[in-house]
Motif scaffolding. Structure first.
Motif, mmCIF file in Angstrom:
data_model
loop_
_atom_site.group_PDB
_atom_site.id
_atom_site.type_symbol
_atom_site.label_atom_id
_atom_site.label_comp_id
_atom_site.label_asym_id
_atom_site.label_seq_id
_atom_site.Cartn_x
_atom_site.Cartn_y
_atom_site.Cartn_z
ATOM 1 N N VAL A 148 0.865 -1.182 0.000
ATOM 2 C CA VAL A 148 0.000 0.000 0.000
ATOM 3 C C VAL A 148 0.901 1.232 0.000
ATOM 4 C CG1 VAL A 148 -1.862 1.229 1.156
ATOM 5 C CG2 VAL A 148 -1.751 -1.260 1.314
ATOM 6 N N VAL A 149 0.829 2.027 -1.070
ATOM 7 C CA VAL A 149 1.685 3.219 -1.165
ATOM 8 C C VAL A 149 0.919 4.508 -0.878
ATOM 9 C CG1 VAL A 149 3.343 2.170 -2.739
ATOM 10 C CG2 VAL A 149 1.317 3.266 -3.680
ATOM 11 N N ARG A 150 -0.413 4.459 -1.066
ATOM 12 C CA ARG A 150 -1.244 5.616 -0.746
ATOM 13 C C ARG A 150 -2.588 5.117 -0.237
ATOM 14 N NH1 ARG A 150 -1.749 9.108 -6.028
ATOM 15 N NH2 ARG A 150 -3.173 10.278 -4.678
ATOM 16 N N SER A 151 -3.154 5.843 0.696
ATOM 17 C CA SER A 151 -4.462 5.462 1.228
ATOM 18 C C SER A 151 -5.046 6.614 2.023
ATOM 19 C CB SER A 151 -4.345 4.218 2.121
ATOM 20 O OG SER A 151 -5.603 3.876 2.669
ATOM 21 N N LYS A 152 -6.361 6.704 2.025
ATOM 22 C CA LYS A 152 -7.033 7.701 2.852
ATOM 23 C C LYS A 152 -6.924 7.346 4.327
ATOM 24 C CE LYS A 152 -10.354 9.923 -0.220
ATOM 25 N NZ LYS A 152 -11.784 10.247 -0.461
ATOM 26 N N CYS A 153 -6.612 6.078 4.589
ATOM 27 C CA CYS A 153 -6.392 5.635 5.971
ATOM 28 C C CYS A 153 -4.875 5.468 6.152
ATOM 29 C CB CYS A 153 -7.118 4.326 6.238
ATOM 30 S SG CYS A 153 -6.961 3.741 7.939
ATOM 31 N N LYS A 166 -6.784 -9.679 0.933
ATOM 32 C CA LYS A 166 -6.255 -10.283 2.161
ATOM 33 C C LYS A 166 -4.814 -10.684 1.893
ATOM 34 C CE LYS A 166 -10.362 -12.078 4.534
ATOM 35 N NZ LYS A 166 -10.975 -13.273 5.170
ATOM 36 N N ILE A 167 -3.895 -10.158 2.720
ATOM 37 C CA ILE A 167 -2.482 -10.439 2.505
ATOM 38 C C ILE A 167 -1.849 -11.011 3.766
ATOM 39 C CG2 ILE A 167 -2.308 -8.601 0.773
ATOM 40 C CD1 ILE A 167 -0.902 -6.894 2.859
ATOM 41 N N ILE A 168 -0.768 -11.765 3.568
ATOM 42 C CA ILE A 168 0.042 -12.284 4.671
ATOM 43 C C ILE A 168 1.346 -11.503 4.678
ATOM 44 C CG2 ILE A 168 1.326 -14.270 5.560
ATOM 45 C CD1 ILE A 168 -1.568 -14.702 5.948
ATOM 46 N N THR A 169 1.652 -10.840 5.796
ATOM 47 C CA THR A 169 2.879 -10.046 5.895
ATOM 48 C C THR A 169 4.054 -10.935 6.309
ATOM 49 O OG1 THR A 169 2.590 -9.500 8.236
ATOM 50 C CG2 THR A 169 1.465 -8.091 6.620
ATOM 51 N N LYS A 170 5.270 -10.380 6.230
ATOM 52 C CA LYS A 170 6.464 -11.122 6.639
ATOM 53 C C LYS A 170 6.444 -11.435 8.121
ATOM 54 C CE LYS A 170 9.602 -9.573 3.004
ATOM 55 N NZ LYS A 170 10.873 -8.897 2.679
ATOM 56 N N GLU A 171 5.633 -10.696 8.861
ATOM 57 C CA GLU A 171 5.488 -10.948 10.302
ATOM 58 C C GLU A 171 4.422 -11.996 10.590
ATOM 59 O OE1 GLU A 171 7.451 -7.461 9.296
ATOM 60 O OE2 GLU A 171 5.287 -7.769 8.987
ATOM 61 N N ASP A 172 3.963 -12.695 9.531
ATOM 62 C CA ASP A 172 2.942 -13.744 9.646
ATOM 63 C C ASP A 172 1.625 -13.198 10.193
ATOM 64 O OD1 ASP A 172 4.798 -15.576 8.707
ATOM 65 O OD2 ASP A 172 5.427 -16.196 10.712
ATOM 66 N N LYS A 173 1.261 -12.008 9.738
ATOM 67 C CA LYS A 173 -0.001 -11.393 10.126
ATOM 68 C C LYS A 173 -0.928 -11.352 8.916
ATOM 69 C CE LYS A 173 1.359 -10.276 14.319
ATOM 70 N NZ LYS A 173 0.760 -10.900 15.537
ATOM 71 N N LEU A 174 -2.186 -11.701 9.140
ATOM 72 C CA LEU A 174 -3.188 -11.617 8.079
ATOM 73 C C LEU A 174 -3.828 -10.242 8.125
ATOM 74 C CD1 LEU A 174 -4.841 -13.097 5.850
ATOM 75 C CD2 LEU A 174 -6.477 -13.721 7.630
ATOM 76 N N LYS A 175 -3.676 -9.485 7.037
ATOM 77 C CA LYS A 175 -4.211 -8.132 6.971
ATOM 78 C C LYS A 175 -5.308 -8.053 5.911
ATOM 79 C CE LYS A 175 -1.220 -6.160 9.848
ATOM 80 N NZ LYS A 175 -1.609 -5.412 11.076
ATOM 81 N N VAL A 176 -6.384 -7.345 6.234
ATOM 82 C CA VAL A 176 -7.475 -7.118 5.287
ATOM 83 C C VAL A 176 -7.426 -5.656 4.869
ATOM 84 C CG1 VAL A 176 -9.968 -7.224 4.912
ATOM 85 C CG2 VAL A 176 -8.869 -8.890 6.432
ATOM 86 N N ILE A 177 -7.163 -5.422 3.577
ATOM 87 C CA ILE A 177 -7.006 -4.063 3.065
ATOM 88 C C ILE A 177 -8.145 -3.737 2.101
ATOM 89 C CG2 ILE A 177 -5.425 -2.436 1.966
ATOM 90 C CD1 ILE A 177 -4.224 -3.745 4.418
ATOM 91 N N PRO A 178 -8.938 -2.711 2.387
ATOM 92 C CA PRO A 178 -10.003 -2.318 1.436
ATOM 93 C C PRO A 178 -9.386 -1.835 0.133
ATOM 94 C CG PRO A 178 -10.326 -1.313 3.604
ATOM 95 C CD PRO A 178 -8.950 -1.891 3.606
ATOM 96 N N LYS A 179 -10.002 -2.176 -0.970
ATOM 97 C CA LYS A 179 -9.500 -1.730 -2.273
ATOM 98 C C LYS A 179 -9.760 -0.243 -2.492
ATOM 99 C CE LYS A 179 -10.190 -6.181 -4.664
ATOM 100 N NZ LYS A 179 -10.893 -6.866 -5.758
ATOM 101 N N GLY A 222 -7.381 9.695 -17.380
ATOM 102 C CA GLY A 222 -6.192 10.504 -17.139
ATOM 103 C C GLY A 222 -5.739 10.442 -15.715
ATOM 104 N N THR A 223 -6.625 10.713 -14.779
ATOM 105 C CA THR A 223 -6.297 10.677 -13.353
ATOM 106 C C THR A 223 -7.407 9.952 -12.613
ATOM 107 O OG1 THR A 223 -7.366 12.820 -12.987
ATOM 108 C CG2 THR A 223 -4.988 12.830 -13.447
ATOM 109 N N ILE A 224 -7.035 9.418 -11.470
ATOM 110 C CA ILE A 224 -8.021 8.727 -10.621
ATOM 111 C C ILE A 224 -7.872 9.285 -9.207
ATOM 112 C CG2 ILE A 224 -8.773 6.521 -9.692
ATOM 113 C CD1 ILE A 224 -7.629 5.182 -12.134
ATOM 114 N N ASP A 225 -8.933 9.821 -8.696
ATOM 115 C CA ASP A 225 -8.897 10.369 -7.329
ATOM 116 C C ASP A 225 -9.121 9.273 -6.324
ATOM 117 O OD1 ASP A 225 -8.517 12.931 -8.314
ATOM 118 O OD2 ASP A 225 -10.688 13.293 -8.488
ATOM 119 N N LEU A 226 -8.439 9.402 -5.202
ATOM 120 C CA LEU A 226 -8.686 8.464 -4.113
ATOM 121 C C LEU A 226 -9.985 8.802 -3.428
ATOM 122 C CD1 LEU A 226 -5.153 8.052 -2.507
ATOM 123 C CD2 LEU A 226 -6.362 6.461 -3.957
#
Length: 210
Positions: A132-137, A156-169, A206-210
């Protein structure tokens, strides 16, 4: 004489053939009593009706799939805590890398970035390492891991710290790196299931707003 004997034999065979034909007609024609068999035999050609044997219908009910509520109750999509380990999904990541390289015809430095981006929009991302490089959160920014499940509105991603994270698109921008090629994915354009996205036509914006 010999001719007389041959004549008798020939007449006998003819009577046998006639008797056989009459028997065959009686068996083949429905309600033969309604037809004049002798008159039918006097014609040179006779068209017989043919009824195909009826196929027996197979009894049994078609298997029904689980609905959304049943899937939630059975926890079909839940990854067990003992399976939430980054190293378990590294082989999946390697398979994904090879899949993307083949999809993009080698992913060479001379590859057209726009053509690669269009292919990535329709690609399956299970196994990709996304960040995640940009987010409103702000708390999501910097989160990185292997994508193990993609739903319509979340990753849903698994981090290197073995944590399951849920990230809204929605309201997030993700970076994906393959062989030095970095692509940015706008989550709002990915709010489709992977199977639906593969058949969707995306419009260039051209552009996409968050």
């Amino acid at each position: 004489s010999v001719r007389f004997v041959h004549h008798l034999l020939k007449e006998k065979d003819s009577l046998k053939a006639k008797a056989f034909t009459e028997a065959f007609l009686r068996k083949s024609i429905k309600r033969p009593e309604r037809f004049d068999l002798q008159n039918m035999l006097s014609h040179k050609a006779l068209i017989l009706g043919y009824n195909r044997p009826r196929k027996e219908k197979r009894k049994g009910t078609k298997a029904k799939g689980l609905n959304a509520r049943q899937k939630r109750e059975l926890k079909v999509f839940e990854i067990k805590p003992e399976h939430q380990r980054y190293e378990l999904f590294l082989p999946l990541h390697e398979l994904w890398r090879q899949y993307i390289i083949d999809l993009c015809s080698g992913l060479k430095p001379t590859s057209n970035p726009q053509a690669v981006q269009q292919k990535l929009l329709k690609a399956d991302f299970h196994g990709a390492i996304i960040t995640v490089v940009r987010s409103k959160c702000p708390s999501y920014v910097g989160t990185s891991g292997i994508l193990v499940q993609e739903f319509k509105h979340v990753f849903k991603i698994i981090t290197k710290e073995d944590k399951l994270k849920v990230i809204p698109k929605r309201s997030s921008v993700f970076a994906v790196e393959i062989n030095g090629f970095v692509s940015h994915i706008y989550g709002s354009r990915f709010e489709h299931r992977a199977s639906e996205r593969s058949a969707k036509k995306f419009k260039v914006r051209g552009t996409i707003d968050l």
